[in-house]
Each structure stands twice: as structure tokens, then as C-alpha cells.
Design a protein around this motif. Structure first.
Motif, short mmCIF file in Angstrom:
data_model
loop_
_atom_site.label_atom_id
_atom_site.label_comp_id
_atom_site.label_asym_id
_atom_site.label_seq_id
_atom_site.Cartn_x
_atom_site.Cartn_y
_atom_site.Cartn_z
N PRO A 62 99.14 -20.48 -19.38
CA PRO A 62 97.81 -19.95 -19.03
C PRO A 62 96.77 -20.31 -20.08
CG PRO A 62 99.51 -18.26 -18.77
CD PRO A 62 100.16 -19.42 -19.46
N GLY A 63 95.57 -20.62 -19.61
CA GLY A 63 94.46 -20.87 -20.53
C GLY A 63 94.43 -22.26 -21.13
N HIS A 165 96.51 -21.91 -11.33
CA HIS A 165 96.33 -23.33 -11.64
C HIS A 165 95.19 -23.89 -10.80
CE1 HIS A 165 100.14 -23.92 -13.95
NE2 HIS A 165 100.46 -22.84 -13.27
N PHE A 166 94.53 -24.91 -11.35
CA PHE A 166 93.45 -25.58 -10.63
C PHE A 166 93.59 -27.08 -10.86
CE2 PHE A 166 89.34 -27.24 -9.64
CZ PHE A 166 88.79 -26.37 -8.70
N VAL A 167 93.65 -27.85 -9.77
CA VAL A 167 93.74 -29.31 -9.85
C VAL A 167 92.38 -29.89 -9.51
CG1 VAL A 167 94.80 -31.38 -8.90
CG2 VAL A 167 96.20 -29.34 -9.28
N ALA A 195 89.11 -22.19 -18.84
CA ALA A 195 90.55 -21.95 -18.96
C ALA A 195 90.82 -20.81 -19.94
CB ALA A 195 91.26 -23.23 -19.40
N ARG A 196 90.18 -20.85 -21.10
CA ARG A 196 90.40 -19.80 -22.11
C ARG A 196 89.90 -18.44 -21.62
NH1 ARG A 196 88.50 -23.85 -25.64
NH2 ARG A 196 86.43 -22.86 -25.65
N GLY A 199 92.26 -17.59 -18.16
CA GLY A 199 93.70 -17.79 -18.12
C GLY A 199 94.12 -18.86 -17.13
N LEU A 200 93.16 -19.48 -16.45
CA LEU A 200 93.44 -20.56 -15.50
C LEU A 200 93.98 -21.77 -16.25
CD1 LEU A 200 92.91 -21.30 -12.42
CD2 LEU A 200 90.79 -22.37 -13.23
N HIS A 201 95.00 -22.43 -15.69
CA HIS A 201 95.45 -23.71 -16.22
C HIS A 201 94.83 -24.81 -15.37
CE1 HIS A 201 98.47 -26.12 -18.64
NE2 HIS A 201 97.87 -27.01 -17.86
#
Length: 307
Positions: A62-63, A165-167, A195-196, A199-201
Motif C-alpha cells: 500500500p502507498g 490498486h490502480f493501473v 499513493a502515500r 494507500g493506493l498502489h
């Protein structure tokens, strides 16, 4: 029953959100967390790739932000689609912004990968969408999208849809000049901030510069654009397709089945211990990258890492 994020939402409301509660915390507050870092093996500290050969080597925490680099047409998007299906088997969630491909095509390829066949039957297709509903989200927009809107989409996916997650496929479709290194640096910095904060990767796809040919894998220094891109992200992965082997097969030349069809190269993993290479073979019918030269498709929907 696929889950879509339409393009008519006011994403500007999400683009400028920041974390206002900046706190300075004494180290003692983290004691239990650090103990857990070393000793809590009850679950992975992030999601893994769908292949056994990469278990224990690479995690998507995460992040963080991961850059997926490689030559155009070498299978980055296909590998990321297989990864997205693998996330479902880990009970995780993902939003895919494929700005070069319609959602129906992206999902059709994932469905092939999920069932290991070139043309799943209608019942299997509907089962796939039941399993992926509200686990795989699609941002329904093709073509160039502004950097500001893309940041808003990411925050929206993280805060409203609760995606882990995000692509973003790919950097070239975000309205940044190919030689505008300052704009590229600022955009990637904003992605890292999202992301930070949430918490999204974020998985960011970028192309590699071509050398004299494509027969040797590129490195992290070959990513098109600003050098700050690879400096800022947490992980740098390169996906390379063995076109020399493909040419040999097509022309009836010499080749070895021991040589993989594709190679995943990890050149940077900021919060992990492993860097290296892993080879894969490609099964055309299922569009899966597999771990052995037999090319038998994997069971993509089998749950992983269950207690």
C-alpha cells in the motif's frame, strides 16, 4: 455486470485533496508495528504477482508506485491484465485505466486469462463478471486524458470505490510533452503523493527507448522521458519479449525451449530485498504468461494465501 467508472464525474473535486493532518509521532508509538513487521507472518504485507516463481521476491505494498517499463508491443499490458485477475484471487481490488483500449477488449482478454481458454462459454463469462464485480473497476475513457483529471480519477478510485490498486496505461496518454521533463516529474510526484495519502498502489506503464534492436532487454535508464520518473517511484519493473526466439520459430531456425518467451526484470524495489530476473513462457490461446515451457495455463481463479 462489469464495474465502470464513467467519464462524466467531476474529478476536479478529488484532484486537489491533500492530507491536512500532518503529525510528528514519537518512535515509541510504532513499537507494536515494528514487532509485527518482523514477526507477523499471518498474511503478506501487500499483494503478489500470480506466479509461484515470484512469491517471496516481490510484493506490491500500500502507498507505493510501481513503474512497468518496456518496449512498445512487448506485453506489459497483457501481463498487467493477468496481474489484475490474480488480485481477485487474493481478495483485492483494482481500477484499470487503459487509455489505449476499450474496457470490453481489456475484460475479454482478462476473461481468457482467467479460464485459460481462447473463447470462454457464456456461462463462464458471466461467472467471471460475478467474481470480478466491484473487485475490478474500469475507467471508461480512451485517448488523451489531462494529468489533473487522472490524479482526480486515482483519488476517486481510492476514496470512493475503495480500490487497493490502480493501473494507468500509459504515461504517454496523460497530455505531457515527450520532452517536457519538468511536467513529467511533477506528474509522477503527484502520483506518489496520491499513493502515500490514500494507500493506493499505482502501477504506471511507460515505454522504453529503442536501441539498435529489441533483442536485448532495456534497463531502468532506458525509460522514455525524465530520469526523475524512475527516481521517484518505489519499484521499477521491465517486461521484455524474446523476439529473437519468435523470429527463429517463425523462420524455422534454431532455438531452445529452455529460453523463456518473456522476462520480468526488477531493477528497483525500495522496500523489498529482491532484484533480479524471472523468465516466463506464453500460451497464445489463454493469453497467459506461464512458468514452464509446457505452456499449460494456470488456474487463475484459485484463492491464494488463504489461512
Amino acid at each position: 455486470m462489469a464495474s465502470f467508472i464513467p467519464d462524466d464525474i467531476d474529478f476536479s473535486a478529488y484532484a486537489d485533496l491533500t492530507e491536512h493532518d500532518q503529525r510528528v509521532i514519537s518512535s515509541g508509538e510504532y513499537a507494536d508495528d515494528v514487532v509485527g513487521y518482523f514477526w507477523d507472518d499471518s498474511k503478506p504485507r501487500g499483494e503478489a504477482l500470480p506466479w509461484d516463481r515470484t512469491d517471496g521476491k516481490l510484493l506490491f505494498r500500500p502507498g507505493e508506485v510501481t513503474l512497468w517499463a518496456g518496449y512498445n508491443g512487448h506485453g506489459k499490458s497483457l501481463a498487467l491484465g493477468q496481474f489484475a485477475v490474480g488480485l481477485v484471487a487474493q481478495a483485492s481490488t483494482c481500477c484499470v485505466a487503459s487509455l489505449e483500449m476499450k474496457p470490453v477488449v481489456t475484460l475479454a482478454r482478462m476473461c481468457r486469462q482467467a479460464f485459460g481458454t481462447s473463447k470462454p462459454d457464456p456461462d463462464s463469462i458471466r461467472m467471471f463478471h460475478q467474481l470480478t464485480d466491484r473487485r475490478i473497476w474500469m475507467y471508461d475513457q480512451q485517448g488523451t486524458v489531462s494529468a489533473d483529471k487522472m490524479i482526480g480519477v486515482m483519488r476517486y478510485a481510492a476514496t470512493v470505490k475503495q480500490c487497493a490498486h490502480f493501473v494507468l496505461d500509459s504515461l504517454t496518454k496523460c497530455g505531457l510533452g515527450e520532452d517536457d521533463y519538468t511536467a513529467q516529474k511533477i506528474f509522477v510526484d503527484r502520483i506518489c503523493t496520491v499513493a502515500r495519502d490514500t494507500g493506493l498502489h499505482v502501477h504506471l506503464v511507460a515505454h522504453s527507448r529503442k536501441g539498435k534492436d529489441e533483442n536485448s532487454p532495456p534497463g531502468k535508464m532506458d525509460v522514455k522521458g525524465s530520469g526523475a520518473i524512475t527516481d521517484q517511484v518505489d519499484n521499477v519493473l521491465t517486461w521484455w519479449r524474446n523476439k529473437a526466439k519468435e523470429d527463429a520459430i517463425r523462420k524455422g531456425g534454431d532455438f531452445s525451449e529452455l529460453d523463456p518467451d518473456a522476462v520480468l526484470i526488477c531493477d528497483k524495489q525500495r522496500n523489498g530485498d529482491w532484484e533480479g530476473r524471472v523468465g516466463f513462457w506464453f500460451d497464445p490461446a489463454s493469453m497467459q504468461f506461464v512458468e514452464t515451457s509446457s505452456r499449460a495455463p494456470m488456474n487463475m481463479l484459485q484463492p491464494r494465501f488463504q489461512p
